[in-house]
Scaffold this motif. Structure first.
Motif, PDB file in Angstrom:
ATOM      1  N   HIS A  64     -33.898 -11.400  25.884  1.00 55.41           N
ATOM      2  CA  HIS A  64     -32.596 -11.837  25.366  1.00 55.41           C
ATOM      3  C   HIS A  64     -31.748 -10.645  24.962  1.00 55.41           C
ATOM      4  O   HIS A  64     -30.627 -10.523  25.441  1.00 55.41           O
TER       5      HIS A  64
ATOM      6  N   HIS B   5     -34.114 -19.433  22.170  1.00 53.20           N
ATOM      7  CA  HIS B   5     -33.297 -20.438  22.859  1.00 53.20           C
ATOM      8  C   HIS B   5     -33.636 -20.524  24.345  1.00 53.20           C
ATOM      9  O   HIS B   5     -33.139 -21.418  25.027  1.00 53.20           O
ATOM     10  N   HIS B   6     -34.466 -19.608  24.826  1.00 53.93           N
ATOM     11  CA  HIS B   6     -34.930 -19.744  26.208  1.00 53.93           C
ATOM     12  C   HIS B   6     -36.165 -20.639  26.287  1.00 53.93           C
ATOM     13  O   HIS B   6     -36.698 -20.867  27.362  1.00 53.93           O
TER      14      HIS B   6
HETATM   15 CU   LIG Z   1     -30.791 -15.527  25.556  1.00 52.97          CU
END
Ligand SMILES: [Cu+2]
Lengths: 542, 128, 215
Positions: free
Chosen positions: A249, A298-299
């Motif tokens: 990220h 959030h992945h």
């Molecule tokens: Cu991300």
């Protein structure tokens, strides 16, 4: 009439050896530029093959297995070999020391080493293509990446090695920015491009080592069955995803922050107006760098991580939108009442503003836990990702490339063709990815070889768009290469920039400046200083 | 650009020897304490002593106490990011079995899917 | 390019003065140490998670590590940290001979550490206390005892590689000291090698209690 100085970094010293062993940041930047453009071409060819395969349902040109390898290689090459090094290692290396008024980066030998490490890592990646390319996707999720018979080890070894190259570039820039600024250049008198690269470098040195240990453990998992990520041996595959995204990220901000940095620079120069909210833009880069480390989960909303973690990560993800939004508002505010010139770099800047805003806003959908459960692993994600990474970073990269091209080579490309190409790129891009948003919202899963006939129309449009993009990039390559040899001399300051790189010759002297420059004004003091761009002077005299 | 603010600090020899001795004593203490059963506090004590030792090494051997404070910032930020990594990951791994009761309840009991003899809903609730 | 005549030989062309060069080198080293912390951080994270999942297994398994050898190695590394600090202190006072001796002693301590580690490893390997799928030992109760040895071997193995790298760096600095490259004016490479070595020591300061003492 503009002239090109006889002795510049391109012509002196001469000979292949003087290039291979060069410690000059400009030459290293140029070598990086050639290397990444080569892999942009390779990754682009893979993309075109994928789009051709998806033109209609069922088999078109390749088998399902080959298709899996194609999208894996497209992703891995574009990310590890193109986007991550793209702006920092090429344009950053070329321009950053010039902007700071320095003679070189802090550690020139380390800088050259990082290029060779890049090439070495790239060789592993290329070898993996011959040795049965990996089919895991660029994310290498376990347990599939442990089980598959394809060349996962060589590709991950390549990515592992490339990580060092990235760390060394980041480390070099951090020290250079801290210690080698020209006399008079305080932190808040630095150009915003430098601020962006500073924030990028922080992420590079903090996040990349975690990718290193992750890939090392994955390799050990395959070679020695250590069991840490393997559920069959009591390990936890979701833990792999935590490790991977703790790097990956923040890595998307390694990719986008330099793009934002270029836009901050260009929007002021090409509208000849003082940047609106200098400090806020500078601070927001740092804020993005920091917050990017808090949101990786959030992945993983549908990976089986705990609901609590899902909620925390979703909540934190919304914060990352704030500094990005602040930047967009400040850029738009800078344009207000500015003397906007519709140059090629500026066209790309406009394209960036539109495409990145779409990419960013759709990111909010995906960051929302409940919405993501439905959109996860659909083409919506693919489109969002490409709007930020390609519509954002790659477009910004081309904006910067067209902006500094006359500085790098001393020559100007054909602006009319370049502007037409910019428009083609914009149309091709949207034609490729808007259909993907629509398909994704209707449930078309990503990475699928085959699909329901109802999606065929959208897939066809997307493929047409991709080929339009490929066509536009081909034209770009032609006119840029042509300009190296036949372009009109551009002058030292074609756009009327105030930062230090425009005060030296084009192309710059091997030692950058004939005497140590002293920084007496702000980087965007268009309210105090009047400059006429060399290109416009040319027009007046003509 | 560089400021000639402070000349190189040469730390007295005694400081190195004293710190070295302290580290050895602390090693003995941490081994000794590990043989006393303190329950979960064994871990706390062990990490506490290790952190104190690491602090001594960083402040004196690595000159953080005397050098540019920027180096201290770099070092501490490394520890901070490491903390973020471990803590946020453990919000997942420690709470995997946590399922909210509310998840299993229909938001709108009159909705079509809950009528007639709809198949029983998944009892794991919101587990994806 | 006009060459200033008062530039010492060790001062690279792109720096304005020695102070700037020194501060840059040290900042670079600290940033590098930051990356090392995060590299080991992944393994510390894995340790924390698996220990929290299987506290009893970790407790049972850690008893099979040799506390005495671990403690001796801790002492060895602490002493080596002292000697490397003394080597820097000596070169700050232009005492080149002393510096050479202290660096050599540091190298010897480092080698001792690796030798002891070798005996520990071969003992474990002999008993089948190996990571992951190679684990054959049967004397440890609890869930997934092989995971403990995965973590033990990856953490100490990576640390051992760093000890080896540290020996190469210190050896290189030692050679340059013997050649007379350093004096009280210029000794940044010695200092940076020392910083690296202290970090290696510091990581072991955590590994020892976490693996050997509390499991
Ligand atoms: Cu991300």
């Amino acid at each position: 009439m503009n002239i090109i100085p006889e002795k510049n970094y391109l012509t002196y010293p001469k000979g292949l050896k003087s290039w291979l062993f060069t410690l000059d940041h400009k030459r290293i930047g140029l070598m990086y530029l050639f290397a990444i453009m080569f892999f942009f071409l390779v990754g682009g060819i893979f993309a075109l093959m994928i789009r051709l395969e998806l033109f209609s349902p069922g088999k078109d040109i390749v088998s399902a297995d080959t298709y899996n390898q194609l999208f894996t290689l497209h992703g891995a090459i574009m990310i590890f070999l193109f986007i991550i090094p793209s702006i920092p290692a090429s344009l950053g290396n070329l321009i950053l020391p010039l902007m700071l008024g320095a003679k070189d980066v802090a550690f020139p030998r380390l800088n050259l080493a990082s290029w060779y490490i890049y090439v070495f890592g790239a060789m592993f990646a290329v070898y993996s293509m011959i040795a049965g390319a990996a089919d895991t996707g660029w994310t290498f999720y376990t347990p599939y990446s442990i089980e598959t018979n394809t060349a996962v080890i060589s590709l991950t070894t390549g990515a592992f090695i490339l990580g060092f190259s990235s760390i060394f570039t980041g480390l070099n820039f951090l020290v250079t920015i801290h210690k080698l600024r020209a006399p008079g250049m305080t932190w808040f008198k630095m150009p915003l491009f430098v601020w962006g690269l500073y924030a990028t470098s922080i992420i590079q040195v903090v996040a990349t080592p975690v990718l290193g240990i992750t890939l090392l453990l994955l390799i050990l998992e395959r070679v020695a069955g250590i069991g840490i990520f393997n559920p069959a041996l009591g390990g936890d595959p979701v833990l792999f995803q935590h490790f991977f995204w703790f790097y990956s990220h923040p890595a998307v901000y390694i990719m986008i922050l330099p793009g934002m940095a270029i836009i901050s620079e260009l929007i002021s120069v090409h509208s000849h107006k003082k940047i609106f909210g200098y400090k806020v833009i500078a601070y927001s880069s740092l804020a993005i760098a920091f917050i990017s480390f808090l949101v990786w989960g959030h992945h993983m909303f549908v990976s089986g991580q705990s609901e609590l973690a899902g909620m925390i990560f979703s909540f934190l993800t919304f914060f990352v939108g704030v500094p990005s939004g602040i930047k967009v508002f400040n850029w738009v505010a800078t344009l207000y009442k500015g003397a906007v010139r519709f140059t090629t770099p500026m066209l790309y800047t406009f394209a960036f503003l539109i495409l990145f805003s779409i990419g960013g806003l759709t990111g909010i959908f995906l960051g929302a836990l409940s919405v993501d459960v439905h959109l996860h692993d659909t083409y919506f994600v693919v489109a969002h990702f490409h709007y930020t990474m390609m519509g954002g970073t790659v477009i910004a990269f081309f904006a910067g490339l067209h902006h500094w091209w006359p500085k790098i080579w001393g020559r100007m490309y054909n602006e009319r063709i370049a502007k037409i190409t910019a428009v083609l790129v914009f149309i091709g891009f949207n034609l490729t990815f808007i259909p993907q948003f629509i398909m994704g919202a209707h449930g078309m899963p990503r990475r699928y070889y085959d699909y329901l006939p109802q999606f065929q129309g959208m897939h066809e449009l997307s493929t047409y768009g991709a080929y339009l993009l490929g066509f536009a990039f081909t034209i770009m390559a032609v006119y840029l290469i042509h300009s190296i040899f036949k372009g009109k001399p551009a002058g030292n300051n074609p756009w009327g920039g105030l930062t230090l790189e425009w005060q030296t010759t084009s192309p710059p002297d091997p030692h950058n400046f004939h005497e140590v420059p002293v920084w007496t004004h702000g980087p965007y003091d268009y309210d105090k200083i009047k400059v006429t761009p060399d290109l416009e002077k040319e027009l007046e005299t003509a | 650009m560089s400021k000639k603010d402070h000349q190189e600090h040469v730390i007295p020899l005694m400081v190195y020897l004293a710190v070295g001795a302290a580290l050895l004593v602390l090693t003995v203490i941490t081994v000794a304490v590990s043989y006393v059963n303190l329950g979960p506090f064994n871990l706390v004590v062990a990490i506490g002593i290790a952190t104190f030792k690491a602090m001594l090494v960083a402040l004196f051997f690595m000159h953080l106490l005397y050098d540019n404070k920027l180096f201290m910032a770099v070092f501490l930020s490394g520890l901070m990011f490491l903390g973020v990594f471990i803590i946020l990951t453990m919000f997942d791994t420690m709470k995997r079995d946590m399922i909210y009761d509310e998840v299993a309840k229909p938001i709108n009991p009159k909705a079509v899917i809950y009528q007639e003899s709809a198949p029983p809903t998944d009892q794991t609730g919101g587990q994806q | 390019m006009d060459v200033a005549t008062d530039r010492p030989a060790y001062l690279a062309e792109h720096f304005t003065d020695a102070e700037q060069q020194k501060e840059s080198a040290k900042l670079g080293m600290w940033v590098f140490l930051l990356t090392e912390i995060l590299l080991f951080g992944g393994l510390f994270c894995a340790y924390a998670i698996y220990r929290a999942w299987y506290p009893d297994m970790f407790y049972n398994a850690h008893k099979h590590l040799d506390v005495v050898l671990g403690a001796v190695n801790t002492v060895v590394l602490i002493l080596s940290s002292v000697t490397v600090a003394l080597a820097i202190h000596a070169i700050q006072h232009n005492k080149r001979k002393q510096s050479i001796i202290f660096l050599t002693v540091t190298l010897l301590f480092a080698a001792t550490f690796l030798v002891i580690k070798y005996f520990e490893y071969s003992h474990k390997i002999h008993l089948g206390m190996l990571p992951g799928k190679f684990y054959t030992y049967t004397g440890i109760e609890g869930t997934n005892p092989h995971i403990f040895f995965t973590i033990y071997f990856t953490m100490t193995g990576l640390h051992g590689l760093h000890v080896l790298a540290g020996m190469i760096v210190i050896g290189w600095v030692l050679i340059r000291t013997i050649k007379g490259h350093f004096n009280s004016e210029y000794y940044t490479p010695v200092e940076n090698a020392g910083l690296y070595w202290h970090l290696v020591d510091m990581i072991w300061i955590y590994l020892f209690p976490l693996l050997y003492l509390v499991g």
